[in-house]
Design an enzyme around this catalytic site. Structure first.
Site, PDB file in Angstrom:
ATOM      1  N   CYS A  41      38.528  39.519  15.252  1.00 39.81           N
ATOM      2  CA  CYS A  41      37.740  40.256  14.250  1.00 39.81           C
ATOM      3  C   CYS A  41      36.506  39.458  13.848  1.00 39.81           C
ATOM      4  O   CYS A  41      35.383  39.954  13.872  1.00 39.81           O
ATOM      5  CB  CYS A  41      38.609  40.574  13.035  1.00 39.81           C
ATOM      6  SG  CYS A  41      37.730  41.501  11.783  1.00 39.81           S
ATOM      7  N   HIS A 440      28.331  62.691  -9.052  1.00 36.43           N
ATOM      8  CA  HIS A 440      27.263  63.358  -8.312  1.00 36.43           C
ATOM      9  C   HIS A 440      26.034  62.447  -8.272  1.00 36.43           C
ATOM     10  O   HIS A 440      25.710  61.842  -9.286  1.00 36.43           O
ATOM     11  CB  HIS A 440      26.886  64.679  -8.985  1.00 36.43           C
ATOM     12  CG  HIS A 440      25.683  65.302  -8.355  1.00 36.43           C
ATOM     13  ND1 HIS A 440      25.757  65.996  -7.161  1.00 36.43           N
ATOM     14  CD2 HIS A 440      24.366  65.317  -8.731  1.00 36.43           C
ATOM     15  CE1 HIS A 440      24.537  66.397  -6.842  1.00 36.43           C
ATOM     16  NE2 HIS A 440      23.679  66.002  -7.771  1.00 36.43           N
TER      17      HIS A 440
HETATM   18  C1  LIG Z   1      34.651  45.072  19.627  1.00 36.88           C
HETATM   19  C2  LIG Z   1      35.742  45.183  18.580  1.00 36.88           C
HETATM   20  C3  LIG Z   1      35.460  45.717  17.354  1.00 36.88           C
HETATM   21  C4  LIG Z   1      36.462  45.829  16.393  1.00 36.88           C
HETATM   22  N1  LIG Z   1      36.158  46.375  15.187  1.00 36.88           N
HETATM   23  C5  LIG Z   1      37.124  46.519  14.256  1.00 36.88           C
HETATM   24  C6  LIG Z   1      36.835  47.066  12.987  1.00 36.88           C
HETATM   25  O1  LIG Z   1      35.691  47.422  12.700  1.00 36.88           O
HETATM   26  N2  LIG Z   1      37.841  47.167  12.081  1.00 36.88           N
HETATM   27  C7  LIG Z   1      39.114  46.778  12.373  1.00 36.88           C
HETATM   28  O2  LIG Z   1      39.992  46.910  11.520  1.00 36.88           O
HETATM   29  N3  LIG Z   1      39.420  46.237  13.568  1.00 36.88           N
HETATM   30  C8  LIG Z   1      38.456  46.109  14.508  1.00 36.88           C
HETATM   31  N4  LIG Z   1      38.765  45.536  15.723  1.00 36.88           N
HETATM   32  C9  LIG Z   1      40.159  45.104  15.963  1.00 36.88           C
HETATM   33  C10 LIG Z   1      40.435  43.759  15.295  1.00 36.88           C
HETATM   34  O3  LIG Z   1      39.485  42.803  15.725  1.00 36.88           O
HETATM   35  C11 LIG Z   1      41.831  43.296  15.654  1.00 36.88           C
HETATM   36  O4  LIG Z   1      42.732  44.333  15.360  1.00 36.88           O
HETATM   37  C12 LIG Z   1      42.224  42.071  14.855  1.00 36.88           C
HETATM   38  O5  LIG Z   1      41.356  40.999  15.112  1.00 36.88           O
HETATM   39  C13 LIG Z   1      43.656  41.681  15.228  1.00 36.88           C
HETATM   40  O6  LIG Z   1      43.968  40.487  14.595  1.00 36.88           O
HETATM   41  P1  LIG Z   1      45.183  39.602  15.090  1.00 36.88           P
HETATM   42  O7  LIG Z   1      45.465  38.716  13.951  1.00 36.88           O
HETATM   43  O8  LIG Z   1      46.279  40.434  15.597  1.00 36.88           O
HETATM   44  O9  LIG Z   1      44.646  38.782  16.362  1.00 36.88           O
HETATM   45  P2  LIG Z   1      43.287  38.108  16.756  1.00 36.88           P
HETATM   46  O10 LIG Z   1      42.235  38.333  15.733  1.00 36.88           O
HETATM   47  O11 LIG Z   1      42.984  38.535  18.141  1.00 36.88           O
HETATM   48  O12 LIG Z   1      43.617  36.543  16.726  1.00 36.88           O
HETATM   49  C14 LIG Z   1      44.507  35.964  17.614  1.00 36.88           C
HETATM   50  C15 LIG Z   1      44.207  34.485  17.707  1.00 36.88           C
HETATM   51  O13 LIG Z   1      45.243  33.850  18.436  1.00 36.88           O
HETATM   52  C16 LIG Z   1      44.679  32.872  19.303  1.00 36.88           C
HETATM   53  N5  LIG Z   1      45.624  32.665  20.410  1.00 36.88           N
HETATM   54  C17 LIG Z   1      46.013  33.573  21.335  1.00 36.88           C
HETATM   55  N6  LIG Z   1      46.937  33.053  22.156  1.00 36.88           N
HETATM   56  C18 LIG Z   1      47.131  31.784  21.747  1.00 36.88           C
HETATM   57  C19 LIG Z   1      47.956  30.732  22.198  1.00 36.88           C
HETATM   58  N7  LIG Z   1      48.809  30.897  23.220  1.00 36.88           N
HETATM   59  N8  LIG Z   1      47.891  29.542  21.557  1.00 36.88           N
HETATM   60  C20 LIG Z   1      47.055  29.358  20.510  1.00 36.88           C
HETATM   61  N9  LIG Z   1      46.258  30.328  20.028  1.00 36.88           N
HETATM   62  C21 LIG Z   1      46.300  31.527  20.638  1.00 36.88           C
HETATM   63  C22 LIG Z   1      43.363  33.498  19.732  1.00 36.88           C
HETATM   64  O14 LIG Z   1      42.453  32.521  20.182  1.00 36.88           O
HETATM   65  C23 LIG Z   1      42.917  34.159  18.436  1.00 36.88           C
HETATM   66  O15 LIG Z   1      42.127  33.297  17.664  1.00 36.88           O
HETATM   67  C24 LIG Z   1      37.776  45.391  16.686  1.00 36.88           C
HETATM   68  C25 LIG Z   1      38.062  44.818  17.933  1.00 36.88           C
HETATM   69  C26 LIG Z   1      37.059  44.716  18.876  1.00 36.88           C
HETATM   70  C27 LIG Z   1      37.395  44.107  20.198  1.00 36.88           C
END
Ligand SMILES: Cc1cc2nc3c(=O)[nH]c(=O)nc-3n(C[C@H](O)[C@H](O)[C@H](O)COP(=O)(O)OP(=O)(O)OC[C@H]3O[C@@H](n4cnc5c(N)ncnc54)[C@H](O)[C@@H]3O)c2cc1C
Length: 462
Positions: A41, A440
């Site tokens: 994100c 409004h």
């Molecule tokens: C282009 C785009 C636009 C988006 N826009 C929106 C929006 O406007 N609003 C919204 O609500 N959502 C949006 N999203 C979705 C949102 O970004 C994700 O749903 C959110 O970031 C999920 O968070 P998370 O905590 O599950 O994982 P992530 O934010 O993906 O974090 C996971 C972390 O784990 C780390 N990691 C992974 N594997 C390992 C490992 N084996 N060892 C150590 N570290 C590891 C990664 O490096 C990462 O930092 C968007 C996504 C994209 C791709």
């Protein structure tokens, strides 16, 4: 081995907040991150895209100066290096904020590197083995790279590399006409690129109602985005330094030539190199970690939060996963995933705010329902702003009077939708919202108007 009370893998939208709560309760916590603090994100998802959408919106309004009574005295030129610098600044604030908050957290140790399970309660990172009775997986996901003919040997972009572009593509080819593809497609059209969006399905964002897809297609086409639907046989090849995207075998021009290729065909969980087999954690066929209503995996003492559990694909759902786990673990407050009402937005301009069921889902459910709809052209605030594309639609259960869902595709639709969402959380009948006196002129003031003019669903077509 170094022992902790809790290990958190990933610093996305659930991990950092959970780390603060667990460490604050006195537990000794290890947090592991392999890449940039803040996850998708902050670094390659919501924050950069919405910052870029804001630049594109400003450019769009400047080009429409004559509509608002001003001229800029010349051609509007976009400097992508400065657009990117603005984005980097905004992202940098969030990213460094997350990093600082974790590295300075009392009772917590931060490890940088790729984490893998070696047993149900041991994780390796670099040369260290960390052990804990409680392990929280928050590893998120990444862009899917499809098995597309010709892709080998082509330089393609995904959401991650796309937000780091500091040049204007002459012609951006986007594979995928859904949420991510449309945000980038419209944005780059506004920056000045020619844009072609190729979608395999018969309409854009196929999960939404047909009227939503049609309205999106109408305003994107008006802005000059070239939409190629039913693109059943997408392939790519290289010709004279250009990328040629093969589109359809039956109708329209069979190929389009472009300078850059963006793949926006979905996401996959980062669970393929996590050693889940050694921990015995069950995944589904697509790699999502299976969890129960409180986000516990099948292995006692291991939880999965955020995108990697397949129960949500948004920042707010990942953050809510943290709230659920913390409430159950630390507060004796039984919160569950099934308490959550689906809600999200698509940040085209105008945006789409969505809650609950679509009209198609309501029809499929077979219940008696009512629907109300208003065109944004009839909403005074939209009219005053000169932003009249779209509509607002609300669906109501005819018997219980509870709101079933809504689609607000229009200016401020991402904000106004919360009136509906909060009424749904309150489990209040729609009549409460219908009688509320809104300010409004706002977009939200028309929600009571829509609810005062409901008709049986079957008599209206989408
Ligand atoms: C282009 C785009 C636009 C988006 N826009 C929106 C929006 O406007 N609003 C919204 O609500 N959502 C949006 N999203 C979705 C949102 O970004 C994700 O749903 C959110 O970031 C999920 O968070 P998370 O905590 O599950 O994982 P992530 O934010 O993906 O974090 C996971 C972390 O784990 C780390 N990691 C992974 N594997 C390992 C490992 N084996 N060892 C150590 N570290 C590891 C990664 O490096 C990462 O930092 C968007 C996504 C994209 C791709």
């Amino acid at each position: 081995m170094i022992n902790y009370d809790a290990i958190i893998i990933g610093t996305g939208q659930a991990g950092p907040s959970l780390a603060r709560r667990l460490a604050g309760s006195g537990m000794k916590v290890a947090i592991i991150e392999r890449d940039r603090f803040g996850g998708t994100c902050v670094n390659t998802g919501c924050t950069p895209t919405k910052t870029l959408v804001a630049s594109a919106h400003a450019v769009h309004l400047a080009r429409r100066g004559a509509d608002f009574g001003f001229s800029t005295g010349g051609e509007i030129k976009v400097d992508m290096k400065r657009v990117k610098a603005r984005k980097d600044h905004v992202v940098g604030l969030s990213n460094s904020g997350v990093e600082r908050s974790l590295t300075t957290l009392e009772n917590a140790s931060v490890y940088r590197g790729h984490a893998r399970f070696v047993s149900p309660h041991e994780v390796e990172v670099g040369s260290e083995i960390l052990g804990a009775d409680r392990i929280f997986i928050n590893v998120g996901g990444r862009a899917t790279v499809p098995d597309m003919p010709g892709l080998d040997g082509i330089d393609y972009l995904t959401n991650s590399s796309m937000v780091d572009l500091d040049v204007l593509p002459r012609h951006l080819l986007v594979v995928g006409g859904s949420y991510i593809g449309l945000e980038f497609g419209q944005m780059y059209r506004r920056f000045g690129s020619a844009v072609t969006v190729a979608e395999m399905g018969p309409r854009l964002v196929g999960r939404e109602d047909e009227d939503v897809s049609a309205e999106l297609a109408a305003f994107l086409t008006r802005e000059g985005v070239d939409l190629r639907l039913n693109a059943k046989c997408i392939s790519v090849s290289k010709q004279d330094g250009d990328i040629v995207m093969g589109l359809d075998c039956t109708e329209g021009a069979p190929a389009v030539r472009g300078s850059h290729l963006l793949l926006a065909v979905g996401r996959r969980p980062n669970t393929d190199d996590l050693g889940l087999d050694r921990a015995g954690v069950r995944q589904d066929a697509r790699g999502y970690i299976e969890v129960d209503d409180e986000l516990r995996t099948n292995v006692a003492g291991i939880w999965a939060l955020g995108d990697c559990n397949g129960r949500g694909a948004f920042t707010h759902t990942a953050y809510n996963d943290y709230e659920i786990v913390a409430a159950n673990l630390l507060d004796g407050d039984r919160r569950r995933v099934s308490d959550r009402i689906p809600a999200y937005a698509l940040y085209t301009d105008p945006p789409l705010g969505r809650v609950g069921m679509t009209e198609t889902e309501v029809l499929r459910s077979g219940r008696r329902a009512l629907v109300g709809k208003i065109a944004m052209a009839d909403v005074s605030r939209a009219f005053e702003k000169g932003e009249t594309d779209g509509f607002m639609k609300v669906l109501v259960d005819a018997e219980s009077k509870e709101i079933l869902g809504a689609s607000f595709l229009g200016t401020s639709g991402d904000e106004a939708i919360h009136c509906v969402l909060d009424t749904m959380y309150a489990k209040a009948p729609y009549t409460i919202l219908q009688r509320a006196v809104h300010i409004h002129p706002t977009v939200a003031e028309f929600i009571p108007t829509i609810l005062g003019d409901l008709a049986p669903l079957a008599t209206r077509s989408t």
